[in-house]
Write an enzyme that holds these catalytic residues in place. Structure first.
Site, PDB file in Angstrom:
ATOM      1  CG  HIS A 177     -40.089   8.852  35.802  1.00  0.00           C
ATOM      2  ND1 HIS A 177     -40.705   8.334  36.372  1.00  0.00           N
ATOM      3  CD2 HIS A 177     -40.457  10.134  35.397  1.00  0.00           C
ATOM      4  CE1 HIS A 177     -41.068   9.668  37.335  1.00  0.00           C
ATOM      5  NE2 HIS A 177     -40.930  10.326  36.992  1.00  0.00           N
ATOM      6  NE  ARG A 223     -40.427   8.731  42.969  1.00  0.00           N
ATOM      7  CZ  ARG A 223     -39.600   8.482  42.488  1.00  0.00           C
ATOM      8  NH1 ARG A 223     -38.278   8.236  42.802  1.00  0.00           N
ATOM      9  NH2 ARG A 223     -39.654   8.782  41.303  1.00  0.00           N
TER      10      ARG A 223
END
Ligand SMILES: Cc1cc2nc3c(=O)[nH]c(=O)nc-3n(C[C@H](O)[C@H](O)[C@H](O)COP(=O)(O)OP(=O)(O)OC[C@H]3O[C@@H](n4cnc5c(N)ncnc54)[C@H](O)[C@@H]3O)c2cc1C
Ligand code: SF4
Ligand code: SF4
Ligand code: FES
Lengths: 605, 259
Positions: free
Chosen positions: A237, A257
């Site tokens: 990740h 994000r």
């Protein structure tokens, strides 16, 4: 040996994360005798940690969304290595599964008109993730747990399965386990067994995974005769915490994000614009202005490059750090403070706020976070039939992270939670079907049971031997250094040699103390699975001489179209468990039917 | 850097004692990190529970310097410098070994909760408004660390009360279901008569220890008490407080969508 506790069931489900709970609910709904077995307390499985959301093309925010778009996004995200049929079923069924959670008491965040709200995540064309702030996994597991409890499913908590038992025809007929609180053994006889044991991430040094992710399910399935596929495809990740050292690896949700956070290097530059691969250029914004317009209206601009699939973003961060443009502690900056109001941040990302405040002393409403890649998820897993989750071993089913094929070489965010409920349910149905069709109660082979128990107790019988923690530590260092995010031939070959040595040393681990709640012993019984799955990953990483999704080879930086047509399949032909040879063979991917292929062709026009 | 000195309770149901461990201090470490380092070096059989190491799973509850805390969220540098740190298991539950307690009381309580019971799902899914779900969402943040149960004086040193007391963790569960916009079950008699809500005297100790900052007393227990203890409650007052909905709706009413 004194009498061993024994239970007979129609279906036993090993693992009580989202996939296991969903499978158990399904089988219990058929009126069968069902047991749920898990290593930790009920409600503490990995699923509880999932943050950002569950992906389902409900079209509540963008009416244009539908299963075909979700299917396409999933396949592209997986670099087409996915089993098309799994991706199809997943995209078609996840909306119903999410809605079903609501009927069981889940409270998702809402749109203005009272529907389930959906948020943006990397690789998903439309806002698609149903969520509850940044604690979606908690909502999912609690909902399923409460449902399971209300159905009176028998739960064996803190009970670790060490081996599956098989009959003379090679069909699975039960399992051998021990109670962690007492160290006493317990055996299960079962007509069907569903594996839902989650991932393998604990074999890497920097990981978002808990102590439970030791690949037990992958290993015991292979030891019983099942095949594993795509084990080289491990997802790093892009955003784990990097500082303080003690929390390095803990996840920072992609929701940051999705909700407007951007990545910057030490020059303050949004570097992701430099790393847009050709495959994604047409749908990615070219400028910051265009990207910023997109957050409010997905038709006013193309998506920001920060929301490319995870493999792309993780590699880019890696490159920035290598080029000397990293943050003080070896990551990059994730900035949401300058982009959203403090109130918004606290409301949409409460646990991230809390996590940074408490653990790093960083106020994310005022400062940027320091983040870097962390081992997160394994796409590879037990090879299953898409419709029934059946493995190569009769009576054995696998669902959730332990199963392979659904996500190809790279998983999109949010597609795991949906995978759990779609295939958990399917595994439950198939396991129940088989149990109903079987007249006789399975009978365990006592010699097998004794062998497995002796194997698990062996560390107590050695007077001197190695500390299991030392071995685990060495394994983690090795996998991090040699089979990490960027790989090459020499390093993975070296890793395989060292893994062989570690395996031999694992046969010489000694533990002291009693059997009751003894973490040293518990770890000693995890080591065989950790070493088995790590070997599988390293072998796959050696043989897949290309870069694709979760497999990045610096010596073969491009995808190889020929390798894109095969899975690497691993087996232990001797069926003799931990110590026996693992074979690896490339086998052709299932061929996608034309009508689905057309979804991709339309687009390239 | 200096050393951390930790007194960890070691033992089982038959008794035990404090063991002293000294480990070098490291930047940013939490209590759980130190416990893990002790395990990896001096005491591989030191028992503790943990999973997420990020305050999300509620496994690692223990008493640090006498207060219930999550070991994974308690930074060493927030504890008094230079002083010995004591770590003991939760006191309200029977000990299994070292820092691990038998929390099955809580799982038994969970089994007693009558299930959520919504009306059939309408075409296109249920509709609920954000304000309505937020009330329940506060309680669904619960990570089941059981520290509120541990600290509640009704059961902390009174094993005998456990048979008739579900404790704050389950009061918020009942409150959540009571406030759920779709639920149609009525659990008021049960909560009053069998779950021991009347024994709670609103000391707020539970709210103080909750790592999720759930306002257990103000937002769940007090409204629940008013709702179930006072049988002739005044619906208008309820509406005014906007805490619980006015009356339990029938399945038909619940199926009516908000606009
Ligand atoms: C921090 C974090 C955030 C994430 N966020 C998201 C997200 O937002 N969206 C998303 O889709 N995915 C997310 N993921 C991924 C997702 O959470 C996991 O892939 C998923 O929860 C795995 O579920 P599972 O049911 O397969 O297994 P798990 O939830 O891992 O459960 C495994 C179960 O198996 C049991 N078990 C294992 N071995 C044994 C054994 N030997 N004997 C008995 N029991 C055993 C364990 O006790 C446990 O109950 C996230 C993952 C992490 C770590
Ligand atoms: S407020 Fe009630 S439930 Fe909470 S600790 Fe005090 S007595 Fe127990
Ligand atoms: S209410 Fe708070 S203190 Fe009680 S169990 Fe839940 S999270 Fe823990
Ligand atoms: S380990 Fe999960 S809350 Fe501490």
């Amino acid at each position: 040996m004194s009498e061993i506790e024994h239970h007979d069931y129609d279906v036993i489900v090993i693992g009580a994360g989202g996939a296991g709970l969903r499978a158990a609910i399904e089988a219990k709904g058929r009126g069968l005798r069902v047991a749920l077995v898990c290593k930790s307390l009920l409600g503490k499985a990995h699923t509880v940690m999932a943050e950002g959301g569950v992906a389902a093309a409900m079209g509540n925010v963008y009416a244009e969304d539908n299963w075909k778009v979700h299917f396409r996004d999933t396949m592209r995200g997986g670099k087409m290595l996915n089993h098309w049929r799994m991706a199809q079923l997943h995209a078609q069924e996840s909306p119903d599964r999410v809605q079903e959670l609501e009927a069981w008491g889940a409270l998702f965040d809402r749109t203005k008109d009272g529907k389930i709200l959906q948020r943006d995540f990397g690789g998903h064309r439309y806002a698609r993730l149903a969520h509850v702030g940044d604690r979606t996994g908690l909502e999912l597991i609690r909902t399923l747990q409460q449902r399971a409890v209300s159905m009176d499913i028998d739960v064996f908590m803190e009970c670790k399965v060490v081996r599956l038992t098989t009959d003379d025809d090679g069909a699975v007929n039960g399992a051998v386990a021990y109670w962690r609180p007492t160290g006493e053994f317990v055996t299960f006889g079962a007509k069907s067994v569903v594996l839902a044991t989650g991932g393998v991430g604990k074999s890497w040094k920097f990981t978002s995974n808990s102590w439970e992710s030791t690949g037990d399910g992958h290993a015991i399935a292979m030891w019983a005769g099942a095949s594993l596929i795509d084990m080289e495809c491990v997802q790093f990740h892009p955003t784990g915490m990097v500082w303080p050292l003690s929390v390095r690896g803990i996840l920072v949700t992609e929701g940051v994000r999705g909700d407007g956070g951007v990545l910057r290097n030490s020059d303050g530059k949004r570097f992701m614009f430099e790393y847009v691969a050709d495959m994604f250029r047409a749908e990615t914004a070219e400028s910051e202005d265009e990207a910023d317009r997109w957050y409010d209206d997905h038709t006013a601009g193309r998506r920001p490059p920060e929301l490319l699939p995870r493999d792309e973003v993780a590699r880019s961060i890696n490159s920035e750090v290598k080029a000397g443009r990293g943050s003080p502690h070896g990551g990059v900056f994730l900035d949401i403070a300058s982009r959203r109001t403090a109130d918004d941040i606290r409301k949409r990302l409460p646990s991230m706020y809390h996590q940074f405040m408490e653990l790093a002393g960083v106020d994310i409403t005022r400062e940027a976070m320091e983040v870097g890649p962390t081992c997160h998820y394994i796409m590879g897993g037990v090879q299953v039939d898409p419709d029934t989750a059946a493995t190569a071993v009769p009576g054995l089913y696998a669902a959730g992270e332990v199963a392979g094929g659904m996500h190809g070489s790279n998983r999109l965010g949010g597609n795991s939670l949906s995978d759990l409920i779609v295939f958990g349910r399917r595994a439950g149905i198939a396991a129940a079907d088989r149990a109903e069709s079987m007249a006789r109660e399975p009978k365990l082979n006592q010699a097998q049971v004794t062998e497995y128990i002796d194997e698990a107790l062996a560390p107590f019988t050695r007077d001197s031997g190695e500390n299991p923690y030392d071995l685990q530590h060495e394994l983690q260092e090795l996998m991090q250094a040699n089979v990490g995010i960027i790989r090459n031939e020499a390093e993975v070959v070296e890793a395989l040699e060292k893994l062989d040595e570690l395996k031999q040393r694992a046969a010489n681990v000694a533990v002291g103390g009693g059997r009751a709640y003894n973490p040293g012993w518990n770890l000693a019984t995890d080591l065989p699975s950790m070493l088995t799955v790590s070997t599988c990953t390293a072998q796959g990483a050696r043989d897949r001489r290309e870069s694709r999704g979760g497999q990045t080879r610096e010596d073969f930086p491009k995808a190889d179209p020929e390798l894109g047509k095969v899975n690497f399949v691993q087996r232990q032909p001797s069926g003799r468990g931990f110590s026996s040879e693992i074979t690896i063979t490339p086998e052709p991917l299932p061929v996608m039917p034309d009508e689905l292929m057309a979804i991709f062709e339309e687009e390239s026009k | 850097m200096s050393d951390v000195v930790m007194h960890v309770w070691r033992g089982d149901a038959d008794g035990g004692q404090f063991e002293e461990y000294t480990v070098p201090k490291q930047d940013g470490e939490v209590v759980l990190d130190v416990i893990h380092r002790i395990q990896a070096t001096e005491a591989p059989d030191l028992a503790c529970r943990w999973n997420c190491k990020a305050g999300k799973c509620g496994s690692c509850s223990a008493e640090i310097n006498g207060k219930p805390r999550l070991m994974c969220m308690t930074r060493i540098d927030t504890l008094p410098e230079g002083e010995t740190i004591t770590v003991t298991p939760m006191r309200a539950f029977p000990i299994i070994r070292d820092l691990v307690t038998d929390v099955s009381f809580n799982y038994e309580q969970a089994r007693k909760v009558p299930a959520f019971n919504p009306p059939p799902r309408p075409e296109g899914g249920y509709r609920m408004s954000q304000v309505d779900v937020e009330r329940g969402q506060e309680f669904r943040k619960c990570i089941e660390c059981f520290m509120c149960q541990d600290v509640c004086h009704v059961i902390r040193d009174h094993e005998e009360n456990k048979a008739r007391y579900s404790g704050p963790r389950f009061f918020i569960r009942y409150a959540e279901l009571e406030m759920h916009p779709l639920d149609t079950n009525d659990r008021r008699d049960l909560v009053r008569e069998e779950m021991g809500l009347g024994m709670c005297n609103i000391t707020k100790c539970c709210t103080e220890v909750c790592p999720e900052h759930i306002k257990i007393t103000d937002n769940a227990i007090i409204p629940l008490k008013e709702r179930v203890v006072d049988a002739d409650y005044d619906p208008i007052a309820w509406l005014g407080r906007k805490i619980l909905r006015r009356t339990k709706r029938t399945a038909e009413q619940a199926a009516v969508q908000p606009d």
